[in-house]
Design an enzyme around this catalytic site. Structure first.
Site, PDB file in Angstrom:
ATOM      1  N   ASP A 100       5.730  34.557  44.919  1.00 23.19           N
ATOM      2  CA  ASP A 100       7.085  34.235  45.342  1.00 23.19           C
ATOM      3  C   ASP A 100       7.115  33.959  46.847  1.00 23.19           C
ATOM      4  O   ASP A 100       7.743  33.003  47.301  1.00 23.19           O
ATOM      5  CB  ASP A 100       8.016  35.390  44.977  1.00 23.19           C
ATOM      6  CG  ASP A 100       9.467  35.093  45.307  1.00 23.19           C
ATOM      7  OD1 ASP A 100       9.945  33.991  44.948  1.00 23.19           O
ATOM      8  OD2 ASP A 100      10.123  35.962  45.910  1.00 23.19           O
TER       9      ASP A 100
ATOM     10  N   HIS B 249       5.176  39.118  43.661  1.00 20.15           N
ATOM     11  CA  HIS B 249       5.793  39.050  44.980  1.00 20.15           C
ATOM     12  C   HIS B 249       4.995  38.108  45.890  1.00 20.15           C
ATOM     13  O   HIS B 249       5.585  37.312  46.633  1.00 20.15           O
ATOM     14  CB  HIS B 249       5.863  40.450  45.591  1.00 20.15           C
ATOM     15  CG  HIS B 249       6.457  40.486  46.958  1.00 20.15           C
ATOM     16  ND1 HIS B 249       7.767  40.163  47.209  1.00 20.15           N
ATOM     17  CD2 HIS B 249       5.902  40.806  48.154  1.00 20.15           C
ATOM     18  CE1 HIS B 249       8.003  40.283  48.514  1.00 20.15           C
ATOM     19  NE2 HIS B 249       6.880  40.670  49.105  1.00 20.15           N
TER      20      HIS B 249
END
Length: 100
Positions: free
Chosen positions: A71, A68
């Site tokens: 990203d 995450h």
């Protein structure tokens, strides 16, 4: 968490830069881009520290949080690149329309 925080801050600053450019407030847009770059640099430093630690043999667990974070950082970089293009286009439009 630092990558997520700084990536999110960078993305938000880029969004504010585009909003400023839409209003032909280009000095303000540039300040937001500077803020974006500072936040991205902070995120990159954290990322670089993780990469260097791994290259020394300190394994970093590949968790959902780490994915995450990566990203988030890549998204922030893309939004910054798009913001730069939007600012440039808005400057050209303003010039062509006889504005600032």
């Amino acid at each position: 968490m630092g990558i997520i925080i700084h990536g999110g801050n960078a993305r938000s600053a880029s969004m504010r830069a585009m909003a400023s450019a839409k209003k032909a407030e280009f000095d303000e847009a540039e300040k937001f881009i500077e803020e974006t770059n500072e936040e991205l640099n902070k995120a990159h430093r954290i990322q670089t520290d993780l990469i260097q630690a791994e290259s020394r043999g300190d394994k970093t667990e590949i968790s959902l949080l780490m994915v995450h974070a990566q990203d988030h950082l890549m998204n922030a970089m893309t939004v910054r690149d798009l913001a730069l293009e939007i600012i440039d286009l808005n400057k050209k439009i303003t010039q062509l329309s006889g504005g600032n």
